[in-house]
Design a protein around this motif. Sequence first.
Motif, mmCIF file in Angstrom:
data_model
loop_
_atom_site.group_PDB
_atom_site.id
_atom_site.type_symbol
_atom_site.label_atom_id
_atom_site.label_comp_id
_atom_site.label_asym_id
_atom_site.label_seq_id
_atom_site.Cartn_x
_atom_site.Cartn_y
_atom_site.Cartn_z
ATOM 1 N N TRP A 1 55.377 42.443 -117.882
ATOM 2 C CA TRP A 1 54.537 41.659 -116.972
ATOM 3 C C TRP A 1 54.727 40.166 -117.218
ATOM 4 O O TRP A 1 54.814 39.381 -116.276
ATOM 5 C CB TRP A 1 53.082 42.072 -117.167
ATOM 6 C CG TRP A 1 52.091 41.314 -116.354
ATOM 7 C CD1 TRP A 1 51.927 41.370 -115.000
ATOM 8 C CD2 TRP A 1 51.127 40.374 -116.843
ATOM 9 N NE1 TRP A 1 50.908 40.535 -114.608
ATOM 10 C CE2 TRP A 1 50.396 39.905 -115.724
ATOM 11 C CE3 TRP A 1 50.798 39.906 -118.109
ATOM 12 C CZ2 TRP A 1 49.366 38.978 -115.839
ATOM 13 C CZ3 TRP A 1 49.768 38.991 -118.226
ATOM 14 C CH2 TRP A 1 49.061 38.529 -117.102
ATOM 15 N N GLU A 2 54.811 39.787 -118.480
ATOM 16 C CA GLU A 2 55.031 38.380 -118.814
ATOM 17 C C GLU A 2 56.440 37.939 -118.427
ATOM 18 O O GLU A 2 56.640 36.856 -117.870
ATOM 19 C CB GLU A 2 54.801 38.153 -120.311
ATOM 20 C CG GLU A 2 53.364 38.340 -120.744
ATOM 21 C CD GLU A 2 53.194 38.222 -122.247
ATOM 22 O OE1 GLU A 2 54.228 38.117 -122.959
ATOM 23 O OE2 GLU A 2 52.039 38.238 -122.724
ATOM 24 N N MET A 3 57.446 38.771 -118.711
ATOM 25 C CA MET A 3 58.839 38.426 -118.449
ATOM 26 C C MET A 3 59.100 38.196 -116.961
ATOM 27 O O MET A 3 59.883 37.331 -116.582
ATOM 28 C CB MET A 3 59.758 39.534 -118.966
ATOM 29 C CG MET A 3 61.245 39.238 -118.817
ATOM 30 S SD MET A 3 62.260 40.594 -119.450
ATOM 31 C CE MET A 3 61.938 41.851 -118.199
ATOM 32 N N TYR A 4 58.418 38.960 -116.112
ATOM 33 C CA TYR A 4 58.610 38.825 -114.667
ATOM 34 C C TYR A 4 57.697 37.763 -114.044
ATOM 35 O O TYR A 4 57.574 37.686 -112.825
ATOM 36 C CB TYR A 4 58.393 40.167 -113.980
ATOM 37 C CG TYR A 4 59.608 41.067 -114.021
ATOM 38 C CD1 TYR A 4 60.590 41.005 -113.028
ATOM 39 C CD2 TYR A 4 59.785 41.967 -115.066
ATOM 40 C CE1 TYR A 4 61.701 41.824 -113.063
ATOM 41 C CE2 TYR A 4 60.905 42.793 -115.114
ATOM 42 C CZ TYR A 4 61.855 42.713 -114.111
ATOM 43 O OH TYR A 4 62.973 43.529 -114.153
ATOM 44 N N GLY A 5 57.068 36.962 -114.876
ATOM 45 C CA GLY A 5 56.247 35.873 -114.349
ATOM 46 C C GLY A 5 54.862 36.282 -113.920
ATOM 47 O O GLY A 5 54.270 35.666 -113.039
ATOM 48 N N GLN A 6 54.318 37.336 -114.523
ATOM 49 C CA GLN A 6 52.958 37.817 -114.266
ATOM 50 C C GLN A 6 52.725 38.163 -112.793
ATOM 51 O O GLN A 6 51.850 37.595 -112.128
ATOM 52 C CB GLN A 6 51.933 36.772 -114.726
ATOM 53 C CG GLN A 6 52.064 36.391 -116.191
ATOM 54 C CD GLN A 6 51.241 35.173 -116.543
ATOM 55 O OE1 GLN A 6 50.057 35.112 -116.222
ATOM 56 N NE2 GLN A 6 51.857 34.201 -117.198
ATOM 57 N N PRO A 7 53.504 39.095 -112.268
ATOM 58 C CA PRO A 7 53.274 39.527 -110.879
ATOM 59 C C PRO A 7 51.912 40.200 -110.734
ATOM 60 O O PRO A 7 51.294 40.612 -111.717
ATOM 61 C CB PRO A 7 54.412 40.524 -110.627
ATOM 62 C CG PRO A 7 54.859 40.963 -111.977
ATOM 63 C CD PRO A 7 54.612 39.823 -112.902
ATOM 64 N N GLN A 8 51.460 40.299 -109.511
ATOM 65 C CA GLN A 8 50.173 40.934 -109.238
ATOM 66 C C GLN A 8 50.256 42.433 -109.542
ATOM 67 O O GLN A 8 51.131 43.136 -109.044
ATOM 68 C CB GLN A 8 49.804 40.739 -107.759
ATOM 69 C CG GLN A 8 48.491 41.369 -107.344
ATOM 70 C CD GLN A 8 48.329 41.421 -105.831
ATOM 71 O OE1 GLN A 8 49.230 41.831 -105.107
ATOM 72 N NE2 GLN A 8 47.175 40.988 -105.355
ATOM 73 N N TRP A 9 49.332 42.911 -110.371
ATOM 74 C CA TRP A 9 49.211 44.351 -110.554
ATOM 75 C C TRP A 9 48.602 44.952 -109.297
ATOM 76 O O TRP A 9 47.659 44.383 -108.713
ATOM 77 C CB TRP A 9 48.285 44.688 -111.727
ATOM 78 C CG TRP A 9 48.721 44.280 -113.097
ATOM 79 C CD1 TRP A 9 48.095 43.393 -113.929
ATOM 80 C CD2 TRP A 9 49.855 44.772 -113.836
ATOM 81 N NE1 TRP A 9 48.763 43.301 -115.126
ATOM 82 C CE2 TRP A 9 49.854 44.129 -115.101
ATOM 83 C CE3 TRP A 9 50.870 45.680 -113.550
ATOM 84 C CZ2 TRP A 9 50.820 44.382 -116.069
ATOM 85 C CZ3 TRP A 9 51.836 45.927 -114.515
ATOM 86 C CH2 TRP A 9 51.806 45.289 -115.755
ATOM 87 N N VAL A 10 49.102 46.102 -108.867
ATOM 88 C CA VAL A 10 48.532 46.823 -107.726
ATOM 89 C C VAL A 10 48.327 48.266 -108.160
ATOM 90 O O VAL A 10 49.249 48.910 -108.669
ATOM 91 C CB VAL A 10 49.446 46.774 -106.489
ATOM 92 C CG1 VAL A 10 48.816 47.548 -105.333
ATOM 93 C CG2 VAL A 10 49.719 45.330 -106.069
ATOM 94 N N THR A 11 47.106 48.759 -107.990
ATOM 95 C CA THR A 11 46.769 50.117 -108.419
ATOM 96 C C THR A 11 45.888 50.793 -107.378
ATOM 97 O O THR A 11 45.437 50.167 -106.405
ATOM 98 C CB THR A 11 45.983 50.096 -109.739
ATOM 99 O OG1 THR A 11 44.721 49.446 -109.516
ATOM 100 C CG2 THR A 11 46.746 49.374 -110.840
ATOM 101 N N PHE A 12 45.632 52.071 -107.609
ATOM 102 C CA PHE A 12 44.588 52.783 -106.881
ATOM 103 C C PHE A 12 43.630 53.335 -107.925
ATOM 104 O O PHE A 12 43.986 54.225 -108.685
ATOM 105 C CB PHE A 12 45.162 53.915 -106.022
ATOM 106 C CG PHE A 12 44.192 54.428 -104.995
ATOM 107 C CD1 PHE A 12 44.201 53.920 -103.706
ATOM 108 C CD2 PHE A 12 43.233 55.380 -105.324
ATOM 109 C CE1 PHE A 12 43.288 54.369 -102.759
ATOM 110 C CE2 PHE A 12 42.320 55.823 -104.396
ATOM 111 C CZ PHE A 12 42.349 55.318 -103.107
#
Length: 294
Positions: free
Chosen positions: A98-109
């Motif tokens: 998550w940090e390496m990819y620049g903290q993208p938005q988590w999306v869950t259900f």
Amino acid sequence: MTEKVAHFIFDVESIADGELIADVRYGGQGLSPEEAIATYQDELVEQNGTTFIPYTYQIPISVVIAKVARDFSLIDIVSLDEPHFRPHVITEHFWRGWEMYGQPQWVTFNGRSFDLPIMELAAFRYGISAAKWFKNDGYRSPRNRFTTEAHLDLQELLTNYGAARCNGGLNLVAQLVKKPGKMDLRGDQVQQQYDEGKLTEISDYCRCDVLDTYFIFLRSMVLMGKTTIDNEMQLVQKAKEWIQQRADTSEAYTAYLNAWRDWEKPQDKTVEKAKAAAESETPETSEAAETSDS
């Protein structure tokens, strides 16, 4: 140039920590981990009608993440630490990725109630820092329930943060957009699958849940006005082609495609029915209708 990842759509499958259950719930009784799990599950069935053990007693055994671009197109899907599925490695890769990819938005259900808490607790358990996730930034803090910049829980979106209930869950919402939903495995069966050594099957189940969540995410973007229904349908078709290209290497993708249905615009269905009715009309019925009108 590789397209920037803007969203991490993910799902977690987990198993019970029998030693922890034995220590916390049955201390001094001399139960083995297996006996502790079985005893707790019996209690849960009697109390709640389910064998599903609370996440606080569980560890992640499979985490699958879909990498999604800013334009909502599917880039890739990965199962962390496959084929080893080591919980501490899965957890490390989850937070460092998550940090390496620049903290993208988590999306869950339903990730607010289960998937993210279990990954936070796993980081605590294994001594893994998630400082950027736990930072205090007021309203914009990543863990703030009512900001979606860091985490969009699609169940909370559709229920107005629990003001309504999502009866039917992920399975129902996926089928509203004509996607497979739950197929051969349920979340409360993962423990048995793990005990039988079926780790790949658990990962495949998790992978299918992530695909369902991705398609629910696309329709949610239409709902929120961030894309159009026509663009969503194009993205769905591209994702289907992506899955087809990889079906030979994954039983999960093959099973998903076998259960696939195409969503159609309601107005398109109406037009098709009208055309079908017109085509089935014979000269005799048309003449009879004209005579009746006269």
